[in-house]
Design a protein around this motif. Sequence first.
Motif, mmCIF file in Angstrom:
data_model
loop_
_atom_site.group_PDB
_atom_site.id
_atom_site.type_symbol
_atom_site.label_atom_id
_atom_site.label_comp_id
_atom_site.label_asym_id
_atom_site.label_seq_id
_atom_site.Cartn_x
_atom_site.Cartn_y
_atom_site.Cartn_z
ATOM 1 N N PHE A 75 0.956 -1.163 0.081
ATOM 2 C CA PHE A 75 -0.193 0.012 0.136
ATOM 3 C C PHE A 75 0.745 1.274 0.045
ATOM 4 O O PHE A 75 1.723 1.410 0.945
ATOM 5 C CB PHE A 75 -0.940 0.089 1.159
ATOM 6 N N PRO A 76 0.714 2.036 -0.921
ATOM 7 C CA PRO A 76 1.763 3.258 -1.382
ATOM 8 C C PRO A 76 1.596 4.381 -0.276
ATOM 9 O O PRO A 76 2.516 5.235 -0.143
ATOM 10 C CB PRO A 76 1.464 3.779 -2.523
ATOM 11 N N GLY A 77 0.759 4.437 0.817
ATOM 12 C CA GLY A 77 0.405 5.305 1.785
ATOM 13 C C GLY A 77 -0.569 6.357 1.470
ATOM 14 O O GLY A 77 -1.114 6.928 2.692
ATOM 15 N N ILE A 78 -0.733 7.012 0.445
ATOM 16 C CA ILE A 78 -1.197 7.969 -0.134
ATOM 17 C C ILE A 78 -2.013 7.450 -1.503
ATOM 18 O O ILE A 78 -1.271 7.283 -2.557
ATOM 19 C CB ILE A 78 -0.358 9.315 -0.272
ATOM 20 N N VAL A 79 -3.373 7.493 -1.324
ATOM 21 C CA VAL A 79 -4.159 7.076 -2.385
ATOM 22 C C VAL A 79 -5.121 8.226 -3.106
ATOM 23 O O VAL A 79 -6.032 8.100 -2.115
ATOM 24 C CB VAL A 79 -4.747 5.756 -2.279
ATOM 25 N N PRO A 80 -5.075 8.886 -4.087
ATOM 26 C CA PRO A 80 -6.208 9.536 -4.640
ATOM 27 C C PRO A 80 -7.611 8.682 -5.131
ATOM 28 O O PRO A 80 -7.434 7.581 -5.396
ATOM 29 C CB PRO A 80 -5.606 10.266 -5.897
ATOM 30 N N ILE A 81 -8.558 9.146 -4.664
ATOM 31 C CA ILE A 81 -9.956 8.581 -4.885
ATOM 32 C C ILE A 81 -10.770 9.502 -6.034
ATOM 33 O O ILE A 81 -10.948 10.440 -5.891
ATOM 34 C CB ILE A 81 -10.656 8.452 -3.706
ATOM 35 N N ARG A 82 -11.053 8.662 -7.110
ATOM 36 C CA ARG A 82 -11.520 9.548 -8.367
ATOM 37 C C ARG A 82 -13.136 9.180 -8.183
ATOM 38 O O ARG A 82 -13.683 8.062 -7.884
ATOM 39 C CB ARG A 82 -10.933 8.989 -9.620
ATOM 40 N N TYR A 83 -13.800 10.295 -8.664
ATOM 41 C CA TYR A 83 -15.065 10.353 -8.923
ATOM 42 C C TYR A 83 -15.416 10.535 -10.316
ATOM 43 O O TYR A 83 -14.732 11.168 -11.119
ATOM 44 C CB TYR A 83 -15.704 11.339 -8.211
ATOM 45 N N TYR A 84 -16.206 9.932 -11.107
ATOM 46 C CA TYR A 84 -16.518 9.807 -12.552
ATOM 47 C C TYR A 84 -17.850 10.430 -12.709
ATOM 48 O O TYR A 84 -18.792 10.044 -12.312
ATOM 49 C CB TYR A 84 -16.189 8.191 -13.105
ATOM 50 N N ASP A 85 -17.768 11.229 -14.005
ATOM 51 C CA ASP A 85 -18.725 11.539 -14.592
ATOM 52 C C ASP A 85 -18.793 11.295 -16.259
ATOM 53 O O ASP A 85 -17.837 12.274 -16.625
ATOM 54 C CB ASP A 85 -19.130 12.911 -14.180
ATOM 55 N N SER A 86 -19.303 10.636 -17.023
ATOM 56 C CA SER A 86 -19.044 10.364 -18.179
ATOM 57 C C SER A 86 -17.930 9.869 -18.441
ATOM 58 O O SER A 86 -17.152 9.142 -17.671
ATOM 59 C CB SER A 86 -19.688 11.490 -19.115
ATOM 60 N N ILE A 87 -16.900 10.543 -19.352
ATOM 61 C CA ILE A 87 -15.504 10.187 -19.511
ATOM 62 C C ILE A 87 -14.714 11.192 -18.594
ATOM 63 O O ILE A 87 -13.311 11.196 -18.943
ATOM 64 C CB ILE A 87 -15.430 10.628 -21.141
#
Length: 263
Positions: A75-87
């Motif tokens: 586990f790299p320690g820092i993980v961005p979390i993405r939200y998606y809308d269409s593309i």
Amino acid sequence: MAKRRYNSKPGLSLAELLVATAVMGIICLSFGSLAMSVQMANAYSQEKNLVGQHARIILQRIEHAMQSAHATEQFPGIVPIRYYDSIYDFPQAVAIWSPEGLATSDYPQIDEMLIFAVDPDQPNRLLEIRAGTDPGSAPAAGSDSSWRTLIESLIDDTDADVIEISDLVRAGQHQTHYYSTLRFRTRVVPSDVEIAEARAGSSDWEDLPWATSIYSSKAGVRQVWCYFEFQLVPDDNIAQHGAMQDEAVPFYGSSAIYHQVTK
């Protein structure tokens, strides 16, 4: 018989009275304009001070959490979390492995995670979230959907510590939804693919792009770097944010952590 006395000083003519009145009007108008300018400058200064205070708090809390993060190869320690809308993707949240004591394993538990996330229902609100007592394993680092579900459940969890850091994060509308201007990006050097190829003998271990040039024939120091940016506006009404290009102030931050990997 009484004598009449006359004032020898001449009075003002009508023309002179009109000129004096006009001059006084100009003077009053000038003072009014000056007072309005001072009031506008004071309001502008207060708005900038408010935005600056919020920005300092955001930068200090996020960068401090990142600098004290724990990382392993799993586990790299820092993980961005993405939200998606269409593309389009909106990486408006980040999960940081931040145990209050020593990490108990090579992979974090949910209650060891510190999450900075925008409230999905009010994207101008930036939240700092830490779960209550939950010894379960954190979601997979690349599973954005699992992290989003966890964030939504923690926001509604009365046992979780949820702190509003700011409600002035600028939001923009895409179709029918609003998304925050907060963005997180990470870079891991060397990457998982490069390390796997070196272990398989496809490339030389010592030729990997070690970020700090600290390595040996059997190990190396890996860097996890996170960059983030956001815009703040002096208004918490997101319906007005689209028209506040001139009032929006951008801010930038970054931090890096290091951990050892072995061949």
